[in-house]
Design an enzyme around this catalytic site. Structure first.
Site, short mmCIF file in Angstrom:
data_model
loop_
_atom_site.label_atom_id
_atom_site.label_comp_id
_atom_site.label_asym_id
_atom_site.label_seq_id
_atom_site.Cartn_x
_atom_site.Cartn_y
_atom_site.Cartn_z
N THR A 123 0.81 -1.22 0.00
CA THR A 123 0.00 0.00 0.00
C THR A 123 0.84 1.26 0.00
OG1 THR A 123 -1.81 -1.13 1.14
CG2 THR A 123 -1.79 1.26 1.27
N SER A 138 2.03 -7.83 -0.37
CA SER A 138 2.86 -8.70 0.46
C SER A 138 2.45 -10.16 0.35
CB SER A 138 2.78 -8.25 1.93
OG SER A 138 1.44 -8.29 2.41
N THR A 189 1.08 -4.41 4.35
CA THR A 189 0.83 -4.71 5.76
C THR A 189 0.14 -6.05 5.98
OG1 THR A 189 -1.28 -3.51 5.73
CG2 THR A 189 0.69 -2.26 6.36
N ASP A 190 -0.46 -6.64 4.95
CA ASP A 190 -1.22 -7.87 5.15
C ASP A 190 -0.38 -8.97 5.78
OD1 ASP A 190 -3.50 -6.72 4.24
OD2 ASP A 190 -3.57 -7.76 2.31
#
Length: 430
Positions: free
Chosen positions: A86, A134, A165-166
């Site tokens: 992101t 990710s 961030t996942d």
């Protein structure tokens, strides 16, 4: 001095978990990095803004003290390795926080937008490792990422890795387990995309990426997390890779370390260190500090397949049976409560374990410990490792010890669950 494993025998983990925040908070001092707005000094000139940097007084390590002191006298070199996510995303409009495409902006452009301010903090170079979400990375690519970080650390004082961030917590824990250098490694990203319309378009309203990237470089340059292993920095907080997890799909404060809490905070020009991971205590002995998972010694093809099976009411055992039949070498069970499984899953696990599949017992609750395991079957208690973290540790353990279940059990029990030695020094454990 006793090894980490010896100290683990002395101090039960729960006692360590209770006392560590108290001990480290009591002995920690503020680490201050005052960034000025003055023109960038020559590369060989001492940095005035770094002269106030001090390390936590409770870390009894010559190597740590020297690293923090060195950051005061020269401009550190920091490499930023971009993998996408992101933070490199482009939204449909300036007010679109969730409708965007990730991996659209090059890491060199992201860092370039932080100039000239970031140039006053460190000499920054960039590496474009990848540019995608990710969750799209394979374990072979994780292997290559570790080698890329190690390569950068040969000439840089610290490395920042940007990712989505996942699965950022998995990126962080993987690097924490595999990077052999004691220099700072910081993971960062964003919950909102960077730009709107096009990669060079206007910044999204309230974008957190610029501040996160800036603060991560400041943190790596300060050497405040030297010997901490890999840390994750988002929203002005930094966390231990082992402990942190993503807790919300969209909230900006999504990353939390739950029971153990954050390592520290970045408040403008101030870096406040509140606690330290247990491995810092071995900072002066590289042999004890390093893990056995040196990826320069094995090819990516040596990484075995390890899966996670989720527990729930009346869960069937077919998933475990199918994984075992497919040649999976290890399975982490995310059980209910303290690691419980349904009767069908338990039977399937016993059968698979008898055939050589190694299991680690974890909990789906998100915090708290699992105990027990089995002395006769390759079933190991994962303590409070989250299932996704336990999977990475089991995968690496099986890669480096594919036939020695006792060694795998030892690594999961010790490397996976380190703790501080709370025995006063000089007492000999008495």
């Amino acid at each position: 001095m006793p090894s980490l494993q010896d100290r683990l025998l002395i101090s039960p983990r729960r006692l360590g978990a209770i006392l560590t925040p108290v001990i480290t908070a009591a002995v920690a001092a503020a680490v201050v990095l005052a960034v000025t707005a003055q023109p960038q000094p020559p590369a060989d000139a001492p940095l005035d803004h770094a002269l106030g940097v001090t390390g936590p007084e409770g870390i009894r390590s010559v190597a740590y003290t020297q690293a923090v002191a060195a950051a005061k006298t020269k401009k550190p070199k920091v490499t930023v390795i971009g993998t996408g996510g992101t933070i490199s995303g482009v939204a449909t409009s300036r007010s679109s926080f969730t409708n965007y495409q990730s991996g659209r902006i090059a890491i060199s452009d992201l860092v370039g937008q932080l100039q000239p301010e970031i140039g006053e903090v460190a000499d920054v170079t960039t590496v474009q490792f990848g540019n995608k979400g990710s969750g799209g990375y394979s374990m072979a690519e994780f292997h290559a990422l570790t080698l890329a970080v190690e390569s950068a650390l040969r000439t840089s004082d610290g490395v920042v890795v940007t990712s989505g961030t996942d699965t950022m917590e998995e990126f962080a824990y993987w690097l924490d387990l595999t990077v052999q250098s004691q220099k700072p490694v910081v993971l960062t990203g964003a919950m909102r995309p960077w730009a709107a319309g096009t990669p060079d378009g206007p910044q999204v309203i309230g974008a957190d990426g610029p501040a996160n990237l800036y603060n991560s470089i400041v943190l790596a340059a300060s050497q405040s997390t030297y010997c901490y292993g890999t840390v994750l920095m988002l929203g002005d907080e930094f966390h231990a890779a082992r402990d942190v997890t993503k807790t919300s799909t969209h909230r900006m404060d999504t990353f939390q370390s739950r029971e153990l809490g954050v390592l520290g905070w970045i408040d403008g020009p101030n870096i406040k260190v509140g606690r330290a991971p247990a491995r810092v205590d071995d900072c002066d002995s590289k042999k004890r500090w390093r893990t056995p998972f040196d990826l320069s010694q094995i090819p990516p093809t040596a990484l075995p397949r390890v899966e996670v099976v989720y527990g729930y009411q009346q869960a069937g055992g077919e998933a475990i049976t199918a994984f075992a039949a497919a040649g999976v070498k290890g399975i982490v069970t995310a059980g209910t409560g303290a690691g419980g499984l349904s009767s069908a899953q338990s039977s399937a696990r016993s059968a698979a374990a008898q055939s050589g599949v190694v299991f680690v017992t974890a909990s789906r609750t998100g915090s708290g410990s699992t105990y027990g395991g089995s002395s006769s079957l390759p079933i190991v208690a994962g303590d409070d490792l989250l299932p996704q973290k336990a999977r990475l540790l089991l995968l690496l353990s099986l890669a480096f010890s594919p036939t020695d279940t006792a060694k795998v059990r030892e690594w999961v029990t010790t490397l996976g669950n380190p703790e501080w030695d709370t025995t006063p020094r000089g007492t000999g454990g008495n």
